[in-house]
Design a protein around this motif. Sequence first.
Motif, PDB file in Angstrom:
ATOM      1  N   GLN A  32      17.907  33.035  35.889  1.00 49.76           N
ATOM      2  CA  GLN A  32      16.762  32.127  35.707  1.00 49.76           C
ATOM      3  C   GLN A  32      17.035  30.957  34.793  1.00 49.76           C
ATOM      4  N   GLY A  33      18.121  31.025  34.018  1.00 43.96           N
ATOM      5  CA  GLY A  33      18.370  29.954  33.046  1.00 43.96           C
ATOM      6  C   GLY A  33      17.666  30.264  31.738  1.00 43.96           C
ATOM      7  N   ASP A  34      18.195  29.736  30.672  1.00 50.68           N
ATOM      8  CA  ASP A  34      17.619  29.972  29.346  1.00 50.68           C
ATOM      9  C   ASP A  34      16.186  29.414  29.309  1.00 50.68           C
ATOM     10  N   PRO A  35      15.192  30.262  29.030  1.00 49.08           N
ATOM     11  CA  PRO A  35      13.799  29.782  29.056  1.00 49.08           C
ATOM     12  C   PRO A  35      13.550  28.618  28.094  1.00 49.08           C
ATOM     13  N   GLU A  36      14.261  28.606  26.968  1.00 54.07           N
ATOM     14  CA  GLU A  36      14.068  27.490  26.027  1.00 54.07           C
ATOM     15  C   GLU A  36      14.564  26.179  26.637  1.00 54.07           C
ATOM     16  N   ALA A  37      15.667  26.273  27.353  1.00 56.45           N
ATOM     17  CA  ALA A  37      16.213  25.071  27.995  1.00 56.45           C
ATOM     18  C   ALA A  37      15.262  24.584  29.090  1.00 56.45           C
ATOM     19  N   VAL A  38      14.668  25.519  29.805  1.00 53.12           N
ATOM     20  CA  VAL A  38      13.709  25.130  30.849  1.00 53.12           C
ATOM     21  C   VAL A  38      12.504  24.435  30.212  1.00 53.12           C
ATOM     22  N   GLU A  39      12.059  24.936  29.078  1.00 50.22           N
ATOM     23  CA  GLU A  39      10.956  24.284  28.343  1.00 50.22           C
ATOM     24  C   GLU A  39      11.346  22.857  27.963  1.00 50.22           C
ATOM     25  N   ARG A  40      12.555  22.697  27.501  1.00 48.93           N
ATOM     26  CA  ARG A  40      13.017  21.353  27.107  1.00 48.93           C
ATOM     27  C   ARG A  40      13.047  20.412  28.302  1.00 48.93           C
ATOM     28  N   LEU A  41      13.458  20.967  29.427  1.00 53.53           N
ATOM     29  CA  LEU A  41      13.473  20.135  30.643  1.00 53.53           C
ATOM     30  C   LEU A  41      12.057  19.693  30.993  1.00 53.53           C
ATOM     31  N   ALA A  42      11.124  20.621  30.886  1.00 52.43           N
ATOM     32  CA  ALA A  42       9.724  20.275  31.176  1.00 52.43           C
ATOM     33  C   ALA A  42       9.253  19.161  30.248  1.00 52.43           C
ATOM     34  N   ASP A  43       9.677  19.265  29.002  1.00 53.95           N
ATOM     35  CA  ASP A  43       9.293  18.268  28.019  1.00 53.95           C
ATOM     36  C   ASP A  43       9.886  16.894  28.359  1.00 53.95           C
ATOM     37  N   LEU A  44      11.145  16.903  28.745  1.00 51.25           N
ATOM     38  CA  LEU A  44      11.798  15.643  29.135  1.00 51.25           C
ATOM     39  C   LEU A  44      11.084  15.018  30.332  1.00 51.25           C
ATOM     40  N   LEU A  45      10.712  15.878  31.274  1.00 52.26           N
ATOM     41  CA  LEU A  45      10.019  15.379  32.466  1.00 52.26           C
ATOM     42  C   LEU A  45       8.664  14.783  32.111  1.00 52.26           C
ATOM     43  N   ALA A  46       8.009  15.399  31.125  1.00 50.67           N
ATOM     44  CA  ALA A  46       6.676  14.913  30.743  1.00 50.67           C
ATOM     45  C   ALA A  46       6.763  13.512  30.157  1.00 50.67           C
ATOM     46  N   HIS A  47       7.897  13.216  29.516  1.00 55.02           N
ATOM     47  CA  HIS A  47       7.985  11.923  28.835  1.00 55.02           C
ATOM     48  C   HIS A  47       8.718  10.840  29.621  1.00 55.02           C
ATOM     49  N   ALA A  48       9.454  11.246  30.655  1.00 58.19           N
ATOM     50  CA  ALA A  48      10.287  10.261  31.358  1.00 58.19           C
ATOM     51  C   ALA A  48       9.427   9.243  32.102  1.00 58.19           C
ATOM     52  N   GLU A  49       9.873   7.997  32.049  1.00 57.64           N
ATOM     53  CA  GLU A  49       9.208   6.940  32.818  1.00 57.64           C
ATOM     54  C   GLU A  49       9.929   6.708  34.136  1.00 57.64           C
ATOM     55  N   LYS A  50      11.255   6.846  34.090  1.00 58.72           N
ATOM     56  CA  LYS A  50      12.079   6.537  35.268  1.00 58.72           C
ATOM     57  C   LYS A  50      13.055   7.688  35.549  1.00 58.72           C
ATOM     58  N   PRO A  51      12.506   8.811  35.986  1.00 54.00           N
ATOM     59  CA  PRO A  51      13.411   9.938  36.270  1.00 54.00           C
ATOM     60  C   PRO A  51      13.996   9.844  37.677  1.00 54.00           C
TER      61      PRO A  51
END
Length: 556
Positions: free
Chosen positions: A190-209
């Motif tokens: 499943q991947g490290d849950p903390e890393a998945v949280e960080r990805l979610a956070d990055l996605l929340a803030h990205a303007e141009k993903p």
Amino acid sequence: MSETISGGHLVAKALKAEGVDVIYTLCGGHIIDIYDGCVDEGIEVIDVRHEQVAAHAADGYARITGKPGCAVVTAGPGTTDAVTGVANAFRAESPMLLIGGQGALSQHKMGSLQDLPHVDMMTPITKFAATVPSTERVADIVSMAFRECYHGAPGPSFLEIPRDVLDAKVPLDKARIPKAGQYRASTRQQGDPEAVERLADLLAHAEKPCILLGSQVWTCRATDAAIDFVRALNVPAYMNGSGRGTLPPGDPHHFQLSRRYAFTNADLIIIVGTPFDFRMGYGKRLSPTATVVQIDLDYRTVGKNRDIDLGIVGDAGLILAAAAQAASGRIENAGARRKEWMDELRAVETQAYEKRLPRQLSDARPIDPYRLVHEINEFLTEDTIYIGDGGDIVTFSGQVVQPKSPGHWMDPGPLGTLGVGMAFAMAAKQARRDKEVLCLFGDGAFSLTGWDFETMVRFDLPFIGVIGNNSSMNQIRYGQAAKYGEDRARVGNTLGDIRYGDFAKLLGGYGEEVRDPAEIRPALERARESGKPSLINVWVDPEVYAPGTMNQTMYK
Ligand SMILES: Cc1ncc(C[n+]2csc(CCOP(=O)(O)OP(=O)(O)O)c2C)c(N)n1
Ligand SMILES: [Mg+2]
């Protein structure tokens, strides 16, 4: 007397337990007991004309079915002929088992017929390579080899079975015969849950993903998760390798021609299941200021060749689904916020398409390769599996041909092996009779393994073969001309003017020669209608090259 069983029959039982229903093979005295076992277990035996084809077909079978493929070849030259197929599967992360014969253990190192150090040869290009030491252990070690295929990113295994081990009979109750579903576990992570949280956070803030959906998206059968992800979070998606077709052409999140622009201008780049190898410019083409996330089955791929901001090791589908879930609710109005970015990319995309369109519609004679690949793209249906096997002509097709469904694109992968086409077509059609299979060959690539067209006829495996014939190994010729000048450019790359349509007919298939661009489509239709293995030999202009060839990007 207790019941006995031979090694070959134990191989077949282990294959059956894995769900393998076909082996690809070229016969030899060392391996015939496996055929006899396959007869008992109801496993089909497809005998090909070159062992390279057997190994590529096992690779192709794995890609299409999601089950491991299996090729069985004799000792010595049978096994060396299959090396290329195993090597291709190794670089392409394709799970397959090659079983090679070997001289009898009782003649070990005595100079028996076709004795070679197969395990030493195969070790660097497999995830597992071993000799089966005793008949009792045959099925056990076959199942071990399958377990090893799924360690991290999948890949090939190799076993050699000495002739006396294979032929001997042992009491049935002495042999370990692993039962279906009971000898290996799912390796999905499943991947490290903390890393998945960080990805979610990055996605929340990205303007141009943006996201690149690579081959592992298909390997992990993560298509649905990937689609849900890009739609829920409104992320433009690029696809490569087996990941092509994850989204259908025309989908608002499907992008292709603006990839370089996106990689230069995005603020968040998510790379899924594709290494930073030559196809990705070793990661150098990604904006140095973008936040880069890499998701991969293999920890060794993550962060290799280029630094990343976040790496997640595990299954693409589980990770994308978890990240989308974690981000949902955190992204306000992603649709509206990223509209401008999506529009910007779409404009780049449209401009690139329109610039090229006149070439795609060209009536030039000899035929412009762009016209050929355009016609193929128009001809593909949702149920056509597309295979590319060649140099320059396949580079053209990479720009233009868009598979209409997931898992409907096959290319050799990063080994760049010419000669995969016939084998992939064989595996694809055999595993999915309900599908249409179209393979575009270069004339050079075709000639490496083209005799297996006969196997397609013998096993009644209709497919549409198209040859982009320029009587040359053009991709190499371009580099020679550029480096050594036109007067020396023709050394070692010139092929005869072969009427491959006639070759198809000779072997019992359907064939045509096409020199007029207007005839491409009707010829393709007739090949489809024929219901036979076919070759449409399209004479393309040898003097034009694909931009990818002219940039020689593969060497950079
Ligand atoms: C097995 C193998 N041998 C050699 C090469 C090197 N190579 C790359 S492209 C190419 C030319 C291929 O010619 P063809 O299939 O006719 O395609 P074209 O470039 O002419 O369109 C060659 C020989 C390779 N990739 N694989
Ligand atoms: Mg050629």
